[in-house]
Each structure stands twice: as C-alpha cells, then as structure tokens.
Design a protein around this motif. Structure first.
Motif, PDB file in Angstrom:
ATOM      1  N   PRO A  74       0.801  -1.224   0.000  1.00  0.00           N
ATOM      2  CA  PRO A  74       0.000   0.000   0.000  1.00  0.00           C
ATOM      3  C   PRO A  74       0.838   1.280   0.000  1.00  0.00           C
ATOM      4  N   THR A  75       2.174   1.160   0.205  1.00  0.00           N
ATOM      5  CA  THR A  75       3.028   2.350   0.233  1.00  0.00           C
ATOM      6  C   THR A  75       4.338   2.069  -0.493  1.00  0.00           C
ATOM      7  N   PHE A  76       4.977   3.136  -0.972  1.00  0.00           N
ATOM      8  CA  PHE A  76       6.310   2.990  -1.559  1.00  0.00           C
ATOM      9  C   PHE A  76       7.313   2.533  -0.514  1.00  0.00           C
ATOM     10  N   GLY A  77       7.188   3.026   0.701  1.00  0.00           N
ATOM     11  CA  GLY A  77       8.137   2.709   1.765  1.00  0.00           C
ATOM     12  C   GLY A  77       8.137   1.256   2.185  1.00  0.00           C
ATOM     13  N   THR A  78       7.081   0.525   1.859  1.00  0.00           N
ATOM     14  CA  THR A  78       7.022  -0.894   2.209  1.00  0.00           C
ATOM     15  C   THR A  78       6.992  -1.789   0.971  1.00  0.00           C
ATOM     16  N   SER A  79       7.347  -1.227  -0.169  1.00  0.00           N
ATOM     17  CA  SER A  79       7.374  -2.001  -1.416  1.00  0.00           C
ATOM     18  C   SER A  79       8.719  -2.677  -1.614  1.00  0.00           C
ATOM     19  N   ILE A  80       8.672  -3.858  -2.215  1.00  0.00           N
ATOM     20  CA  ILE A  80       9.887  -4.507  -2.708  1.00  0.00           C
ATOM     21  C   ILE A  80      10.100  -3.984  -4.122  1.00  0.00           C
ATOM     22  N   PHE A  81      11.301  -3.506  -4.394  1.00  0.00           N
ATOM     23  CA  PHE A  81      11.631  -3.026  -5.730  1.00  0.00           C
ATOM     24  C   PHE A  81      12.634  -3.971  -6.361  1.00  0.00           C
ATOM     25  N   PRO A 105      12.142  -3.808   1.806  1.00  0.00           N
ATOM     26  CA  PRO A 105      12.035  -2.730   2.790  1.00  0.00           C
ATOM     27  C   PRO A 105      12.386  -3.184   4.203  1.00  0.00           C
ATOM     28  N   ARG A 106      13.046  -2.291   4.910  1.00  0.00           N
ATOM     29  CA  ARG A 106      13.335  -2.488   6.327  1.00  0.00           C
ATOM     30  C   ARG A 106      12.423  -1.590   7.156  1.00  0.00           C
ATOM     31  N   ASN A 107      11.505  -0.918   6.483  1.00  0.00           N
ATOM     32  CA  ASN A 107      10.639   0.063   7.123  1.00  0.00           C
ATOM     33  C   ASN A 107       9.426  -0.609   7.756  1.00  0.00           C
ATOM     34  N   VAL A 108       8.912   0.002   8.793  1.00  0.00           N
ATOM     35  CA  VAL A 108       7.735  -0.511   9.483  1.00  0.00           C
ATOM     36  C   VAL A 108       6.520  -0.345   8.563  1.00  0.00           C
ATOM     37  N   PRO A 109       5.741  -1.418   8.376  1.00  0.00           N
ATOM     38  CA  PRO A 109       4.543  -1.291   7.533  1.00  0.00           C
ATOM     39  C   PRO A 109       3.615  -0.198   8.054  1.00  0.00           C
ATOM     40  N   THR A 110       3.065   0.558   7.139  1.00  0.00           N
ATOM     41  CA  THR A 110       2.152   1.631   7.493  1.00  0.00           C
ATOM     42  C   THR A 110       0.924   1.562   6.597  1.00  0.00           C
ATOM     43  N   THR A 111      -0.066   2.293   7.002  1.00  0.00           N
ATOM     44  CA  THR A 111      -1.270   2.464   6.187  1.00  0.00           C
ATOM     45  C   THR A 111      -1.252   3.902   5.692  1.00  0.00           C
ATOM     46  N   PRO A 112      -1.467   4.114   4.398  1.00  0.00           N
ATOM     47  CA  PRO A 112      -1.460   5.486   3.891  1.00  0.00           C
ATOM     48  C   PRO A 112      -2.408   6.375   4.690  1.00  0.00           C
ATOM     49  N   ARG A 113      -1.958   7.593   4.939  1.00  0.00           N
ATOM     50  CA  ARG A 113      -2.741   8.529   5.741  1.00  0.00           C
ATOM     51  C   ARG A 113      -3.691   9.362   4.894  1.00  0.00           C
ATOM     52  N   SER A 114      -3.587   9.219   3.597  1.00  0.00           N
ATOM     53  CA  SER A 114      -4.467   9.996   2.713  1.00  0.00           C
ATOM     54  C   SER A 114      -5.049   9.056   1.675  1.00  0.00           C
ATOM     55  N   SER A 115      -5.821   9.614   0.775  1.00  0.00           N
ATOM     56  CA  SER A 115      -6.366   8.827  -0.321  1.00  0.00           C
ATOM     57  C   SER A 115      -6.338   9.710  -1.557  1.00  0.00           C
ATOM     58  N   GLY A 116      -6.720   9.139  -2.645  1.00  0.00           N
ATOM     59  CA  GLY A 116      -6.745   9.929  -3.867  1.00  0.00           C
ATOM     60  C   GLY A 116      -5.649   9.521  -4.826  1.00  0.00           C
ATOM     61  N   ARG A 117      -5.563  10.270  -5.870  1.00  0.00           N
ATOM     62  CA  ARG A 117      -4.681   9.953  -6.984  1.00  0.00           C
ATOM     63  C   ARG A 117      -3.207   9.916  -6.598  1.00  0.00           C
TER      64      ARG A 117
END
Length: 169
Positions: A74-81, A105-117
């Motif tokens: 759901p986020t770039f910070g938790t994506s495998i690239f 990612p080594r980042n803590v999973p998060t839920t996006p705080r916004s929505s939209g495009r």
C-alpha cells in the motif's frame, strides 16, 4: 538506483515493484497495449480481445498470474523493488555469472494517511519527513545456462546451485 564506479562513472538502473514484467518482448508490450485499450462504448478493455491476446501470448498470461499472486504494497516505503533485467558479472578469468537484485524494505509497515490519486507520493513525503527509509539490497546470484537472463516476464530466482547474497544499504 545508481552505482558509483571508479573514475566517477555512474551506472543507473530502473527498479519496479512488480515481481516480473508482463511482456517478454517490446512487440508483446505494444500488442498488449492494443489488446487492453479501452472500448469507446464501455471505457473498459474488451474482454474478448483481452482473452484472445492472452491465449496467443502464454508468457504474458503466466506473468499476469505471478503479478496477481503478489499484490502491491500500500506504500512505496514498504514495497519490494526489483531490477527485472538480469546482468552478467564477469570475473578475472572471464567466467560469466547472471545476477539480478531486489530491494526489500526495512521500514515498518504503514497504512497510507491519505487517499486519492497521489496517495503513494503523499505517503512517501510524509514518511520521509519522519526520517529516512531503508531497504536491504539483495543480489540474486544465478547459474549461467540455467537461470533466465533474456526474459523479464519469468521469475529470476536462482535454480539448484544458485545462492542469495545480501548487503545492507
């Protein structure tokens, strides 16, 4: 991602958050764009045209199944690239070894705080305001002649004798 080489040379590579690329060739990519083009009457791809395309392109159909089995983060910070292309590393004796890489990612999973495009970008900016993000670079070492090097639509995992090596970044 870029690599700094001796003498100031830089090597830049694109990374994507798909496990494979849908199409094995540029022509297949072009044909898929035509097959999935929205029907003017519905605004959606024509299901018969898509089914016909996938029936004629089994590699793309298989890649689409792999992609569907790996839903995006759901986020770039938790994506495998991943760098989907394979590259050859050549040692001093000329022995060639295929490699691919991925950033986990080594980042803590998060839920996006916004929505939209722009939700992914908005969340990335917010996350970066909270501090740096980090990933582990994993070099996937393959076996010459056994692991795919010319088709990004198939998983590039080492077979039999391959190994994974990681370096923290």
């Amino acid at each position: 991602m870029w690599f700094a080489l001796p003498g100031g040379e830089q090597w830049r590579t694109a990374m994507v958050n798909l496990p494979v690329f849908p199409d094995p060739t540029p022509r297949d990519f072009y044909d898929r764009q035509l097959a999935y083009a929205p029907d003017p009457a519905t605004g959606k791809p024509n299901p018969q045209r898509v089914a016909a395309y996938l029936g004629e392109h089994p590699e793309t159909a298989a890649a689409m199944r792999v992609i569907a089995a790996h839903p995006p983060s759901p986020t770039f910070g938790t994506s495998i690239f991943r760098g989907l292309n394979a590259f050859w590393c050549v040692d001093e004796s000329g022995r060639r070894t295929p490699v691919r890489w991925e950033l986990t990612p080594r980042n803590v999973p998060t839920t996006p705080r916004s929505s939209g495009r722009d939700v992914l970008f908005d969340d990335l900016v917010t996350a970066l305001h909270g501090g740096p993000l980090s990933w582990t670079l994993t070099v996937i070492v393959g076996v010459a002649g056994q692991d795919p090097t010319d088709n990004a639509s198939v998983l590039g995992r080492p077979s039999g004798g391959g190994s994974r090596r990681a370096r923290w970044c």
